[in-house]
Design a protein around this motif. Structure first.
Motif, short mmCIF file in Angstrom:
data_model
loop_
_atom_site.label_atom_id
_atom_site.label_comp_id
_atom_site.label_asym_id
_atom_site.label_seq_id
_atom_site.Cartn_x
_atom_site.Cartn_y
_atom_site.Cartn_z
N ALA A 170 0.83 -1.20 0.00
CA ALA A 170 0.00 0.00 0.00
C ALA A 170 0.87 1.26 0.00
N ALA A 171 1.98 1.22 0.74
CA ALA A 171 2.86 2.38 0.82
C ALA A 171 3.53 2.67 -0.52
N ASN A 172 3.66 1.66 -1.36
CA ASN A 172 4.32 1.84 -2.65
C ASN A 172 3.36 1.93 -3.83
N GLN A 191 -6.47 1.64 -0.62
CA GLN A 191 -7.52 1.40 0.36
C GLN A 191 -7.80 -0.09 0.51
N MET A 192 -7.84 -0.81 -0.60
CA MET A 192 -8.08 -2.25 -0.56
C MET A 192 -6.97 -2.96 0.22
N LEU A 193 -5.72 -2.60 -0.08
CA LEU A 193 -4.59 -3.22 0.61
C LEU A 193 -4.61 -2.90 2.11
N GLN A 194 -4.93 -1.67 2.46
CA GLN A 194 -5.00 -1.29 3.87
C GLN A 194 -6.13 -2.03 4.59
N ALA A 199 -4.95 -5.55 5.11
CA ALA A 199 -3.94 -5.60 6.18
C ALA A 199 -4.63 -5.54 7.54
N GLN A 200 -5.63 -4.68 7.66
CA GLN A 200 -6.36 -4.58 8.92
C GLN A 200 -7.11 -5.87 9.22
N ALA A 201 -7.67 -6.49 8.20
CA ALA A 201 -8.37 -7.77 8.39
C ALA A 201 -7.39 -8.84 8.88
N ALA A 202 -6.18 -8.83 8.36
CA ALA A 202 -5.16 -9.79 8.81
C ALA A 202 -4.80 -9.53 10.26
N ARG A 203 -4.67 -8.25 10.64
CA ARG A 203 -4.37 -7.92 12.04
C ARG A 203 -5.52 -8.34 12.96
N ASN A 204 -6.75 -8.14 12.50
CA ASN A 204 -7.90 -8.56 13.30
C ASN A 204 -7.92 -10.07 13.49
#
Length: 62
Positions: A29-31, A39-42, A45-50
């Protein structure tokens, strides 16, 4: 509920995998320049953290 040693090892492996995925998705997402893809990548990533946090709750019950 008690987890046996193999179940604990598998749980730790899954937790580590979710952390790795979240970090990679954040890096992608940063690149990325496309705001929709960022937005999709973020979100992913949040779903993986959850998911990681959910899995860690099983360790906390031990």
């Amino acid at each position: 509920m008690q987890l046996n040693e193999l179940e604990l090892q598998n749980l730790r492996h899954l937790i580590g995998g979710h952390e790795t995925v979240a970090k990679k998705l954040d890096a992608y997402a940063a690149n990325c320049n496309d705001p929709q893809i960022v937005q999709m990548l973020q979100n992913d990533a949040q779903a993986a953290r959850n998911s990681k946090q959910q899995l860690m709750s099983f360790l906390n019950q031990q």
